[in-house]
Motif scaffolding. Structure first.
Motif, PDB file in Angstrom:
ATOM      1  N   GLU A 134       0.828  -1.203   0.000  1.00  0.00           N
ATOM      2  CA  GLU A 134       0.000   0.000   0.000  1.00  0.00           C
ATOM      3  C   GLU A 134       0.867   1.260   0.000  1.00  0.00           C
ATOM      4  O   GLU A 134       0.560   2.236  -0.706  1.00  0.00           O
ATOM      5  N   LEU A 135       1.947   1.236   0.791  1.00  0.00           N
ATOM      6  CA  LEU A 135       2.870   2.380   0.763  1.00  0.00           C
ATOM      7  C   LEU A 135       3.515   2.502  -0.612  1.00  0.00           C
ATOM      8  O   LEU A 135       3.662   3.614  -1.146  1.00  0.00           O
ATOM      9  N   ALA A 136       3.907   1.377  -1.197  1.00  0.00           N
ATOM     10  CA  ALA A 136       4.501   1.403  -2.542  1.00  0.00           C
ATOM     11  C   ALA A 136       3.529   1.995  -3.550  1.00  0.00           C
ATOM     12  O   ALA A 136       3.910   2.790  -4.422  1.00  0.00           O
ATOM     13  N   GLN A 137       2.263   1.624  -3.444  1.00  0.00           N
ATOM     14  CA  GLN A 137       1.249   2.160  -4.350  1.00  0.00           C
ATOM     15  C   GLN A 137       1.115   3.669  -4.202  1.00  0.00           C
ATOM     16  O   GLN A 137       1.056   4.410  -5.185  1.00  0.00           O
ATOM     17  N   LEU A 138       1.078   4.149  -2.956  1.00  0.00           N
ATOM     18  CA  LEU A 138       0.905   5.576  -2.705  1.00  0.00           C
ATOM     19  C   LEU A 138       2.119   6.384  -3.160  1.00  0.00           C
ATOM     20  O   LEU A 138       1.979   7.517  -3.632  1.00  0.00           O
ATOM     21  N   ALA A 139       3.317   5.819  -2.991  1.00  0.00           N
ATOM     22  CA  ALA A 139       4.549   6.533  -3.329  1.00  0.00           C
ATOM     23  C   ALA A 139       4.998   6.278  -4.765  1.00  0.00           C
ATOM     24  O   ALA A 139       6.000   6.862  -5.208  1.00  0.00           O
ATOM     25  N   HIS A 140       4.303   5.379  -5.487  1.00  0.00           N
ATOM     26  CA  HIS A 140       4.623   5.071  -6.888  1.00  0.00           C
ATOM     27  C   HIS A 140       6.031   4.499  -7.030  1.00  0.00           C
ATOM     28  O   HIS A 140       6.807   4.902  -7.903  1.00  0.00           O
ATOM     29  N   VAL A 141       6.356   3.567  -6.127  1.00  0.00           N
ATOM     30  CA  VAL A 141       7.606   2.822  -6.212  1.00  0.00           C
ATOM     31  C   VAL A 141       7.285   1.344  -6.093  1.00  0.00           C
ATOM     32  O   VAL A 141       6.147   0.956  -5.805  1.00  0.00           O
ATOM     33  N   SER A 142       8.286   0.496  -6.329  1.00  0.00           N
ATOM     34  CA  SER A 142       8.051  -0.949  -6.261  1.00  0.00           C
ATOM     35  C   SER A 142       8.015  -1.428  -4.817  1.00  0.00           C
ATOM     36  O   SER A 142       8.622  -0.821  -3.928  1.00  0.00           O
ATOM     37  N   ILE A 143       7.321  -2.544  -4.605  1.00  0.00           N
ATOM     38  CA  ILE A 143       7.297  -3.144  -3.266  1.00  0.00           C
ATOM     39  C   ILE A 143       8.705  -3.564  -2.869  1.00  0.00           C
ATOM     40  O   ILE A 143       9.120  -3.399  -1.715  1.00  0.00           O
ATOM     41  N   ASP A 144       9.470  -4.116  -3.815  1.00  0.00           N
ATOM     42  CA  ASP A 144      10.836  -4.554  -3.508  1.00  0.00           C
ATOM     43  C   ASP A 144      11.673  -3.379  -3.017  1.00  0.00           C
ATOM     44  O   ASP A 144      12.509  -3.547  -2.115  1.00  0.00           O
ATOM     45  N   TYR A 145      11.454  -2.196  -3.572  1.00  0.00           N
ATOM     46  CA  TYR A 145      12.221  -1.029  -3.143  1.00  0.00           C
ATOM     47  C   TYR A 145      11.877  -0.669  -1.697  1.00  0.00           C
ATOM     48  O   TYR A 145      12.766  -0.351  -0.892  1.00  0.00           O
ATOM     49  N   ILE A 146      10.606  -0.731  -1.342  1.00  0.00           N
ATOM     50  CA  ILE A 146      10.196  -0.473   0.039  1.00  0.00           C
ATOM     51  C   ILE A 146      10.842  -1.494   0.970  1.00  0.00           C
ATOM     52  O   ILE A 146      11.338  -1.156   2.058  1.00  0.00           O
ATOM     53  N   VAL A 147      10.851  -2.768   0.554  1.00  0.00           N
ATOM     54  CA  VAL A 147      11.451  -3.828   1.374  1.00  0.00           C
ATOM     55  C   VAL A 147      12.933  -3.541   1.602  1.00  0.00           C
ATOM     56  O   VAL A 147      13.440  -3.642   2.726  1.00  0.00           O
ATOM     57  N   ARG A 148      13.646  -3.175   0.531  1.00  0.00           N
ATOM     58  CA  ARG A 148      15.082  -2.911   0.671  1.00  0.00           C
ATOM     59  C   ARG A 148      15.351  -1.702   1.579  1.00  0.00           C
ATOM     60  O   ARG A 148      16.309  -1.714   2.366  1.00  0.00           O
ATOM     61  N   LEU A 149      14.507  -0.676   1.474  1.00  0.00           N
ATOM     62  CA  LEU A 149      14.672   0.475   2.353  1.00  0.00           C
ATOM     63  C   LEU A 149      14.442   0.094   3.813  1.00  0.00           C
ATOM     64  O   LEU A 149      15.226   0.458   4.703  1.00  0.00           O
ATOM     65  N   GLU A 150      13.387  -0.643   4.080  1.00  0.00           N
ATOM     66  CA  GLU A 150      13.049  -0.984   5.464  1.00  0.00           C
ATOM     67  C   GLU A 150      14.032  -1.978   6.059  1.00  0.00           C
ATOM     68  O   GLU A 150      14.224  -2.004   7.276  1.00  0.00           O
ATOM     69  N   GLN A 151      14.629  -2.807   5.225  1.00  0.00           N
ATOM     70  CA  GLN A 151      15.597  -3.780   5.727  1.00  0.00           C
ATOM     71  C   GLN A 151      17.006  -3.219   5.786  1.00  0.00           C
ATOM     72  O   GLN A 151      17.936  -3.916   6.198  1.00  0.00           O
ATOM     73  N   GLY A 152      17.186  -1.981   5.370  1.00  0.00           N
ATOM     74  CA  GLY A 152      18.502  -1.361   5.431  1.00  0.00           C
ATOM     75  C   GLY A 152      19.439  -1.793   4.340  1.00  0.00           C
ATOM     76  O   GLY A 152      20.659  -1.577   4.441  1.00  0.00           O
ATOM     77  N   ARG A 153      18.922  -2.377   3.268  1.00  0.00           N
ATOM     78  CA  ARG A 153      19.774  -2.829   2.170  1.00  0.00           C
ATOM     79  C   ARG A 153      20.100  -1.715   1.186  1.00  0.00           C
ATOM     80  O   ARG A 153      20.914  -1.899   0.298  1.00  0.00           O
ATOM     81  N   THR A 154      19.440  -0.572   1.330  1.00  0.00           N
ATOM     82  CA  THR A 154      19.784   0.609   0.554  1.00  0.00           C
ATOM     83  C   THR A 154      19.316   1.848   1.300  1.00  0.00           C
ATOM     84  O   THR A 154      18.306   1.812   2.000  1.00  0.00           O
ATOM     85  N   ARG A 155      20.121   2.910   1.187  1.00  0.00           N
ATOM     86  CA  ARG A 155      19.705   4.218   1.701  1.00  0.00           C
ATOM     87  C   ARG A 155      19.810   5.261   0.604  1.00  0.00           C
ATOM     88  O   ARG A 155      19.628   6.438   0.843  1.00  0.00           O
ATOM     89  N   ARG A 156      20.139   4.815  -0.600  1.00  0.00           N
ATOM     90  CA  ARG A 156      20.313   5.748  -1.714  1.00  0.00           C
ATOM     91  C   ARG A 156      18.955   6.070  -2.305  1.00  0.00           C
ATOM     92  O   ARG A 156      18.450   5.356  -3.167  1.00  0.00           O
ATOM     93  N   VAL A 157      18.383   7.145  -1.800  1.00  0.00           N
ATOM     94  CA  VAL A 157      17.041   7.534  -2.199  1.00  0.00           C
ATOM     95  C   VAL A 157      17.114   8.921  -2.831  1.00  0.00           C
ATOM     96  O   VAL A 157      17.704   9.828  -2.256  1.00  0.00           O
ATOM     97  N   SER A 158      16.513   9.063  -3.993  1.00  0.00           N
ATOM     98  CA  SER A 158      16.514  10.371  -4.647  1.00  0.00           C
ATOM     99  C   SER A 158      15.539  11.313  -3.937  1.00  0.00           C
ATOM    100  O   SER A 158      14.623  10.877  -3.233  1.00  0.00           O
ATOM    101  N   ARG A 159      15.742  12.598  -4.123  1.00  0.00           N
ATOM    102  CA  ARG A 159      14.865  13.589  -3.508  1.00  0.00           C
ATOM    103  C   ARG A 159      13.402  13.408  -3.929  1.00  0.00           C
ATOM    104  O   ARG A 159      12.511  13.465  -3.077  1.00  0.00           O
ATOM    105  N   PRO A 160      13.100  13.170  -5.246  1.00  0.00           N
ATOM    106  CA  PRO A 160      11.697  12.965  -5.615  1.00  0.00           C
ATOM    107  C   PRO A 160      11.062  11.766  -4.917  1.00  0.00           C
ATOM    108  O   PRO A 160       9.889  11.811  -4.527  1.00  0.00           O
ATOM    109  N   VAL A 161      11.835  10.687  -4.729  1.00  0.00           N
ATOM    110  CA  VAL A 161      11.285   9.514  -4.052  1.00  0.00           C
ATOM    111  C   VAL A 161      11.060   9.816  -2.573  1.00  0.00           C
ATOM    112  O   VAL A 161      10.042   9.414  -1.990  1.00  0.00           O
ATOM    113  N   LEU A 162      11.991  10.532  -1.953  1.00  0.00           N
ATOM    114  CA  LEU A 162      11.797  10.917  -0.555  1.00  0.00           C
ATOM    115  C   LEU A 162      10.560  11.789  -0.395  1.00  0.00           C
ATOM    116  O   LEU A 162       9.787  11.627   0.551  1.00  0.00           O
ATOM    117  N   ASP A 163      10.382  12.718  -1.318  1.00  0.00           N
ATOM    118  CA  ASP A 163       9.184  13.559  -1.272  1.00  0.00           C
ATOM    119  C   ASP A 163       7.927  12.703  -1.406  1.00  0.00           C
ATOM    120  O   ASP A 163       6.924  12.935  -0.698  1.00  0.00           O
TER     121      ASP A 163
END
Length: 301
Positions: free
Chosen positions: A47-76
């Motif tokens: 649901e968060l992925a849907q609202l933010a227009h990103v993939s579910i896998d990307y949300i999983v990687r962010l929450e698991q700490g496997r990536t912190r490289r997030v662009s400003r538009p995605v953070l917004d």
């Protein structure tokens, strides 16, 4: 105790995203509830992925700490999807920042400019003090000592407003609404820990409070954040009873890590009369010998 936060090398970005996701319901963000049982409260990752227009896998990687490289538009987009307040949005950008920074040495004891000390001493009608970003009390005037505590009687490491709020019974008893004040302290500390993950003093304070106070552990885990702002606080003072004061905070241009904090009362209010009496009492040479029993908050005497 191991602390899963940025101050101890944990996954603060992922923890923060999970906590904010758990705080929202589909109804709050305009999504229909499909009726499926939820293993955890709040929004699902999809649901968060849907609202933010990103993939579910990307949300999983962010929450698991496997990536912190997030662009400003995605953070917004994530901040918008999670309905973050201004302080929370700023904190999200802080903990997601992956630009390498130079190692910061363990800070020494900070100095307060002589001009600032002179100004504090001249503020006879206003309790005031100088704090650093960790809420250490670096300097104070007689009014601040009369209102809050005798900072001069404390060892320097104990002159910290957050530490006093949780671990000093007399200081804790000053608050008319201690839980509210304590949660504000935790939110400020969380913000500073995110801004300065290398600060060993902040990490040590978090560790001490987490081990010694169960309320701190609970509120720290909620990931609420807050920056400096104008506040109104009500104290139950042993000399003058209930007193409500505005807390003003001013940055110190010559010392970016310091702020001047001043306590004022609304004009022509009972609290103004109480503050005036307290400051007069504090100026008496014999004020340490006992507490006056004649103050009447209804008449200011």
């Amino acid at each position: 105790m191991e602390l899963q936060d940025n101050a101890s090398g944990g996954n603060e970005l992922g923890d923060f995203l999970r906590s904010r996701r758990a705080a929202l319901t589909p109804h709050q963000v305009g999504l229909p509830d499909d009726g499926r049982p939820r293993r955890v409260p709040g929004l699902r990752r999809e649901e968060l992925a849907q609202l933010a227009h990103v993939s579910i896998d990307y949300i999983v990687r962010l929450e698991q700490g496997r990536t912190r490289r997030v662009s400003r538009p995605v953070l917004d987009a994530l901040a918008d999807a999670l309905r973050l307040a201004a302080d929370e949005r700023a904190y999200l950008f802080t903990v997601a920042d992956v630009a390498p920074g130079a190692p910061t040495p363990r800070p020494g004891r900070q100095q307060v400019d002589p001009q600032l000390r002179q100004m504090l001493a001249a503020m006879h009608d206003i309790p005031a003090m100088i704090l650093n970003r960790r809420m250490d009390v670096l300097a104070w005037n007689r009014g601040a000592a009369a209102l809050l505590t005798d900072f001069g009687a404390l060892a320097p490491p104990e002159r910290n407003l957050i530490r006093l709020t949780f671990l000093d019974d007399a200081y804790r008893a000053l608050y008319a609404d201690w839980p509210r004040a304590a949660r504000e302290c935790v939110a400020v500390l969380r913000m500073e820990a995110g801004r300065h993950p290398e600060d060993q003093v902040i990490a040590a304070l978090i560790g001490e409070l987490s081990m010694r106070d169960p309320d701190f552990r609970t509120w720290w885990a909620s990931h609420r954040v807050r920056g400096p702002r104008q506040l109104t606080k009500t104290y139950v003072h042993p000399v003058v009873g209930s007193i409500t004061l505005d807390v003003q905070q001013f940055s110190v241009d010559t010392q970016p890590d310091q702020q001047l904090v001043a306590y004022t009362a609304p004009p022509d209010s009972p609290s103004q009369e109480a503050l005036r009496f307290l400051l007069q009492w504090a100026a008496r040479p014999d004020q340490a010998n006992g507490r006056p029993a004649t103050y009447d908050s209804r008449h200011g005497k």
